[in-house]
Design a protein around this motif. Sequence first.
Motif, mmCIF file in Angstrom:
data_model
loop_
_atom_site.group_PDB
_atom_site.id
_atom_site.type_symbol
_atom_site.label_atom_id
_atom_site.label_comp_id
_atom_site.label_asym_id
_atom_site.label_seq_id
_atom_site.Cartn_x
_atom_site.Cartn_y
_atom_site.Cartn_z
ATOM 1 N N ALA A 95 0.744 -1.147 -0.102
ATOM 2 C CA ALA A 95 -0.157 0.021 0.118
ATOM 3 C C ALA A 95 0.886 1.202 0.135
ATOM 4 O O ALA A 95 0.596 2.470 0.847
ATOM 5 C CB ALA A 95 -1.028 0.057 1.329
ATOM 6 N N ALA A 96 1.938 1.258 -0.683
ATOM 7 C CA ALA A 96 3.019 2.333 -0.865
ATOM 8 C C ALA A 96 2.726 3.225 -1.566
ATOM 9 O O ALA A 96 3.614 4.169 -1.662
ATOM 10 C CB ALA A 96 4.384 1.613 -1.052
ATOM 11 N N GLY A 97 1.535 3.581 -2.430
ATOM 12 C CA GLY A 97 1.332 4.785 -3.149
ATOM 13 C C GLY A 97 2.250 4.907 -4.092
ATOM 14 O O GLY A 97 2.509 4.119 -4.978
ATOM 15 N N THR A 98 3.107 6.019 -4.325
ATOM 16 C CA THR A 98 3.712 6.220 -5.404
ATOM 17 C C THR A 98 5.197 5.431 -5.296
ATOM 18 O O THR A 98 5.693 5.503 -6.215
ATOM 19 C CB THR A 98 4.083 7.778 -5.409
ATOM 20 N N ARG A 99 5.452 4.732 -4.276
ATOM 21 C CA ARG A 99 6.577 3.957 -4.067
ATOM 22 C C ARG A 99 6.057 2.560 -4.516
ATOM 23 O O ARG A 99 7.060 1.617 -4.488
ATOM 24 C CB ARG A 99 7.145 3.892 -2.825
ATOM 25 N N ALA A 100 5.048 2.149 -5.052
ATOM 26 C CA ALA A 100 4.588 0.664 -5.136
ATOM 27 C C ALA A 100 5.478 -0.027 -6.027
ATOM 28 O O ALA A 100 5.651 -1.205 -5.852
ATOM 29 C CB ALA A 100 3.290 0.741 -5.707
ATOM 30 N N PRO B 92 3.236 -1.265 -13.318
ATOM 31 C CA PRO B 92 3.116 0.142 -14.029
ATOM 32 C C PRO B 92 2.377 1.186 -13.333
ATOM 33 O O PRO B 92 1.439 1.931 -13.687
ATOM 34 C CB PRO B 92 1.795 -0.397 -15.419
ATOM 35 N N VAL B 93 3.075 1.524 -11.831
ATOM 36 C CA VAL B 93 2.719 2.638 -11.296
ATOM 37 C C VAL B 93 3.773 3.595 -11.100
ATOM 38 O O VAL B 93 4.843 3.220 -10.684
ATOM 39 C CB VAL B 93 2.209 2.285 -9.852
ATOM 40 N N TYR C 89 -0.082 6.812 -10.260
ATOM 41 C CA TYR C 89 -0.771 6.879 -11.540
ATOM 42 C C TYR C 89 -0.444 5.497 -12.120
ATOM 43 O O TYR C 89 0.598 5.022 -12.437
ATOM 44 C CB TYR C 89 -0.112 7.802 -12.646
ATOM 45 N N ASN C 90 -1.476 4.750 -12.484
ATOM 46 C CA ASN C 90 -1.330 3.437 -13.513
ATOM 47 C C ASN C 90 -1.346 3.734 -14.610
ATOM 48 O O ASN C 90 -2.208 4.255 -15.330
ATOM 49 C CB ASN C 90 -2.579 2.538 -12.928
ATOM 50 N N THR C 91 -0.268 3.399 -15.475
ATOM 51 C CA THR C 91 0.142 3.727 -16.713
ATOM 52 C C THR C 91 -0.890 2.986 -17.683
ATOM 53 O O THR C 91 -0.938 3.273 -18.925
ATOM 54 C CB THR C 91 1.333 3.947 -17.032
ATOM 55 N N ILE D 261 -5.146 -1.500 -8.745
ATOM 56 C CA ILE D 261 -4.579 -2.829 -9.014
ATOM 57 C C ILE D 261 -4.672 -3.538 -7.795
ATOM 58 O O ILE D 261 -4.050 -3.109 -6.758
ATOM 59 C CB ILE D 261 -3.247 -2.573 -9.549
ATOM 60 N N LEU D 262 -5.649 -4.541 -7.488
ATOM 61 C CA LEU D 262 -5.822 -4.872 -6.442
ATOM 62 C C LEU D 262 -5.786 -6.575 -6.354
ATOM 63 O O LEU D 262 -5.584 -7.320 -7.290
ATOM 64 C CB LEU D 262 -7.505 -4.354 -6.058
#
Length: 392
Positions: free
Chosen positions: A209-214, A226-227, A319-321, A327-328
């Motif tokens: 659940a690391a946000g932009t560090r996923a 792709p995040v 952002y999922n490119t 994405i779950l």
Amino acid sequence: MDLKPDVLVIGGGVMGASVAYWITRIAPGTRVSVVEMDPSYARASTALSVASIRSQFSNPVNVQISRFGLDFIRSFAREAPEGGVPDLGFKENGYLFLSGNPDAASLMGEQAAMQRSLGAATEVLDPAAIAARFPWLNLDDVVAATFGRTGEGWFDNMGLLGGLRAQARAQGAEFVTDRVVGLEREGDAVVAAVLAQAGRVEAAAFVNAAGTRASELLRWLGEEFPVEPRKRTVFVIDAPNARHPEAPLLVDHTGFYLRPEHGQWITATVPAEDGPCDADDFEPDHAQFEELIWPALYARAPGFDAVKVTRFWVGHYAYNTLDQNAILGRHPGFQNLYLANGFSGHGLQQAPAVGRGLAEVILTGDWQSLDLSDLDMRRVIARAPFLEKAII
């Protein structure tokens, strides 16, 4: 610090807090540790969100996610009684999507009917109906609009996060200030996370659940993801000739959004050159307002002839490119790695339902209350986007 959790959640923003809340609510006694590197949340997407919720999506699963989130927000004091937040201040002003597409009305009607079948109150408005409700708008280039007259608006983002954290703690979850700097795998299992201060921590299950560090976490495991972070500059503006406190959140087909905020307005746009940014880049793009937003805003509403920017901030989308959808679920390449990533600006409103769904998958092996499988990792592996239909 001797951490021995059953579930280690990496990222303590609203998504990580929701997962911890739901696991400990559904299965009391489950040991959950949430690792967050910055408990001030100064640069967290949760804290910097515009904090809105809508049912106007084209995919039914996203509508269902938001409908659950709406009920949760409305009943938050009951859902999180130990959270200390009696009310999330939900402003139910609605969303208004304007369209200049001559072919939009038919698709808008189909989507509105689907949304209404799931409990939403979406209406399709022609220009005359829009003008009757919102006479301050210039509609010369507008063909139709959709309006969620109830069940859409904005709320207290930090109230939601703080209440979830406090309730999760009361239910037994542990929140740890630390930074995950590595993950270890053995075959198809993640066996440990390496923390900067606590060192090596083993767990039965791990939640990204690391946000932009996923994507960083997946790269440690030899996987691509792709995040990426995308920067958004948000402006608070004062417009003395445009006082419309009951206005909805307006999504304009010319490329900006606008909503009222305590006598002023919040607005932002997506620049044409929108690409990934550094995770530490919070430098605002001041020119966006005068060069992009203001001309379009004045064309839409002449009352915005006199405008002053009173403050601004920068937040990041995870952002999922592939398709800008979440994405779950369990990563199919790992028996014990679970994903809550890539929300692309929708994470706050989706956190209640996603936290519950992911908790159920972790505890039972499958989706239970809502089937969120359309949003799982298999489409990423297959490179098969699950897109929202554009209507503007």
